[in-house]
Design a protein around this motif. Structure first.
Motif, mmCIF file in Angstrom:
data_model
loop_
_atom_site.group_PDB
_atom_site.id
_atom_site.type_symbol
_atom_site.label_atom_id
_atom_site.label_comp_id
_atom_site.label_asym_id
_atom_site.label_seq_id
_atom_site.Cartn_x
_atom_site.Cartn_y
_atom_site.Cartn_z
ATOM 1 N N SER A 90 -4.284 -5.843 -10.967
ATOM 2 C CA SER A 90 -5.068 -4.771 -11.576
ATOM 3 C C SER A 90 -6.295 -4.388 -10.751
ATOM 4 O O SER A 90 -6.826 -3.279 -10.897
ATOM 5 N N ASP A 91 -6.741 -5.276 -9.857
ATOM 6 C CA ASP A 91 -7.913 -4.981 -9.035
ATOM 7 C C ASP A 91 -7.552 -4.291 -7.722
ATOM 8 O O ASP A 91 -8.411 -4.097 -6.857
ATOM 9 N N GLY A 92 -6.272 -3.916 -7.554
ATOM 10 C CA GLY A 92 -5.864 -3.207 -6.356
ATOM 11 C C GLY A 92 -5.430 -4.091 -5.208
ATOM 12 O O GLY A 92 -5.149 -3.593 -4.110
ATOM 13 N N ARG A 93 -5.345 -5.389 -5.421
ATOM 14 C CA ARG A 93 -4.827 -6.307 -4.410
ATOM 15 C C ARG A 93 -3.315 -6.426 -4.536
ATOM 16 O O ARG A 93 -2.754 -6.217 -5.614
ATOM 17 N N VAL A 94 -2.649 -6.782 -3.452
ATOM 18 C CA VAL A 94 -1.230 -7.124 -3.521
ATOM 19 C C VAL A 94 -1.063 -8.328 -4.433
ATOM 20 O O VAL A 94 -1.823 -9.305 -4.339
ATOM 21 N N ASP A 95 -0.093 -8.271 -5.334
ATOM 22 C CA ASP A 95 0.217 -9.416 -6.196
ATOM 23 C C ASP A 95 1.030 -10.398 -5.351
ATOM 24 O O ASP A 95 2.242 -10.262 -5.197
ATOM 25 N N LEU A 96 0.327 -11.358 -4.788
ATOM 26 C CA LEU A 96 0.949 -12.280 -3.835
ATOM 27 C C LEU A 96 2.020 -13.139 -4.481
ATOM 28 O O LEU A 96 3.091 -13.360 -3.897
ATOM 29 N N GLU A 129 -1.458 -9.534 4.383
ATOM 30 C CA GLU A 129 -0.855 -10.347 3.330
ATOM 31 C C GLU A 129 0.659 -10.171 3.304
ATOM 32 O O GLU A 129 1.411 -11.151 3.135
ATOM 33 N N LEU A 130 1.124 -8.943 3.501
ATOM 34 C CA LEU A 130 2.570 -8.708 3.518
ATOM 35 C C LEU A 130 3.219 -9.373 4.724
ATOM 36 O O LEU A 130 4.329 -9.913 4.627
ATOM 37 N N ILE A 131 2.548 -9.341 5.850
ATOM 38 C CA ILE A 131 3.059 -10.017 7.042
ATOM 39 C C ILE A 131 3.184 -11.514 6.784
ATOM 40 O O ILE A 131 4.201 -12.146 7.118
ATOM 41 N N GLU A 132 2.164 -12.085 6.180
ATOM 42 C CA GLU A 132 2.175 -13.521 5.886
ATOM 43 C C GLU A 132 3.290 -13.890 4.920
ATOM 44 O O GLU A 132 3.885 -14.977 5.015
ATOM 45 N N LEU A 133 3.600 -12.975 4.003
ATOM 46 C CA LEU A 133 4.662 -13.229 3.029
ATOM 47 C C LEU A 133 6.060 -13.021 3.615
ATOM 48 O O LEU A 133 7.058 -13.333 2.966
ATOM 49 N N GLY A 134 6.142 -12.491 4.829
ATOM 50 C CA GLY A 134 7.433 -12.311 5.483
ATOM 51 C C GLY A 134 8.133 -11.014 5.153
ATOM 52 O O GLY A 134 9.340 -10.866 5.396
ATOM 53 N N LEU A 154 -2.237 5.780 9.334
ATOM 54 C CA LEU A 154 -0.919 5.256 9.723
ATOM 55 C C LEU A 154 -0.955 4.724 11.156
ATOM 56 O O LEU A 154 -0.409 3.655 11.441
ATOM 57 N N ALA A 155 -1.581 5.463 12.032
ATOM 58 C CA ALA A 155 -1.689 5.013 13.424
ATOM 59 C C ALA A 155 -2.438 3.687 13.507
ATOM 60 O O ALA A 155 -2.057 2.789 14.280
ATOM 61 N N ALA A 156 -3.474 3.552 12.690
ATOM 62 C CA ALA A 156 -4.231 2.302 12.682
ATOM 63 C C ALA A 156 -3.385 1.148 12.162
ATOM 64 O O ALA A 156 -3.456 0.025 12.681
ATOM 65 N N LEU A 157 -2.569 1.408 11.159
ATOM 66 C CA LEU A 157 -1.685 0.368 10.620
ATOM 67 C C LEU A 157 -0.633 -0.041 11.647
ATOM 68 O O LEU A 157 -0.307 -1.225 11.761
ATOM 69 N N VAL A 158 -0.106 0.928 12.387
ATOM 70 C CA VAL A 158 0.880 0.617 13.428
ATOM 71 C C VAL A 158 0.254 -0.286 14.480
ATOM 72 O O VAL A 158 0.857 -1.272 14.927
ATOM 73 N N ARG A 159 -0.978 0.029 14.877
ATOM 74 C CA ARG A 159 -1.665 -0.810 15.881
ATOM 75 C C ARG A 159 -1.928 -2.205 15.328
ATOM 76 O O ARG A 159 -1.723 -3.210 16.027
ATOM 77 N N GLN A 160 -2.357 -2.281 14.080
ATOM 78 C CA GLN A 160 -2.638 -3.576 13.469
ATOM 79 C C GLN A 160 -1.363 -4.405 13.327
ATOM 80 O O GLN A 160 -1.367 -5.621 13.552
ATOM 81 N N ALA A 161 -0.274 -3.734 12.949
ATOM 82 C CA ALA A 161 0.997 -4.446 12.750
ATOM 83 C C ALA A 161 1.472 -5.098 14.038
ATOM 84 O O ALA A 161 2.009 -6.215 14.027
ATOM 85 N N ALA A 162 1.306 -4.398 15.153
ATOM 86 C CA ALA A 162 1.635 -4.944 16.476
ATOM 87 C C ALA A 162 3.024 -5.575 16.518
ATOM 88 O O ALA A 162 3.214 -6.650 17.092
ATOM 89 N N GLY A 163 3.983 -4.924 15.855
ATOM 90 C CA GLY A 163 5.355 -5.406 15.874
ATOM 91 C C GLY A 163 5.660 -6.511 14.897
ATOM 92 O O GLY A 163 6.807 -6.976 14.808
#
Length: 245
Positions: A90-96, A129-134, A154-163
């Motif tokens: 509810s606070d806008g975080r991913v529900d891990l 967090e999504l990367i850590e969760l696989g 989106l461009a920033a997310l692509v750079r952060q994702a780094a594959g």
């Protein structure tokens, strides 16, 4: 894709992967087992299925999570290639906790986190967090109304994702803007509907009847009210009492 017809058309048009869902008017929900099974039989490209118990927000009860896990198991049994999931707090975080359960239940199928991501308070943190969760890929418009409007993010997310995770750009993507979108963001995959209006096949329409209902505002949903049902049942009981002679 929200129908067998659309799934077949997408494959015929050269789509590389399908996302099958239902109820697009409310952002999509899980399609029936029958629709999934027939699509699996008829299309040769990878088939992903949206796992979403209802419209509205992405904060789910324990029972809704249980239902979605059973839908994931059904997809695995139907030999679907991947599922599309998403859950927020509810606070806008991913529900891990919920997301981890979905991912674990889905394997060995691929997992995409859908545009619930665009409701995250902190997209950069959510991506890590999504990367850590696989999670394998994340569908996002860059937290904007359309992917083109969110191109910088989106461009920033692509750079952060780094594959480490695939950033799948979606939201208003069409043949008119896809080249510009790819050029501006560096995304390797895009998500689009590519629809045209088709007139229905009914030769007769009752002008007094409409099956279409208004969709509630974003972030809200219609739910049954126990008090209203209770009152309805009471009134039915009273109306059914035989009149005194």
């Amino acid at each position: 894709m929200d129908s067998i017809e659309s799934a077949l058309a997408a494959e015929a048009g050269g789509a590389g992967r399908l996302e099958l869902c239902d109820n697009l008017a409310e952002g999509g929900t899980t399609p029936s087992a029958g629709i999934i099974a027939v699509c699996r039989e008829q299309v040769g490209i990878p088939l992903f299925v949206l796992i979403r118990a209802r419209g509205g927000d992405f904060v789910y009860s324990n029972l809704e999570v249980e239902a979605m896990c059973r839908d994931i198991i059904m997809c695995r049994e139907l030999e679907v290639d991947g599922v599309v999931i998403g859950a927020l707090r509810s606070d806008g975080r991913v529900d891990l906790e919920t997301t981890a359960r979905f991912v674990e239940t889905a394997r060995p199928m691929a997992v995409t986190f859908h545009r619930a991501f665009d409701g995250c308070r902190d997209a950069s943190r959510g991506l890590e967090e999504l990367i850590e969760l696989g999670v394998d890929r994340v569908l996002t418009s860059g937290q904007a109304a359309t992917a083109l409007e969110g191109a910088v993010a989106l461009a920033a997310l692509v750079r952060q994702a780094a594959g480490r995770i695939i950033v799948l750009a979606g939201g208003g993507v069409s043949e008119k803007n896809v080249a510009a979108l790819i050029g501006a963001t560096g995304v390797s995959e895009v998500h689009a509907r590519g629809v045209s209006v088709k007139t229905d096949q009914m030769q007769f329409h009752n002008p007094l009847v409409s099956m279409i209902r208004a969709v509630p505002p974003e972030g809200s949903r219609m739910v049954t009210d126990a008090n209203r049902i209770r009152r309805l049942v009471e009134l039915i009981g009273k109306a059914s009492v035989s009149p005194q002679r």
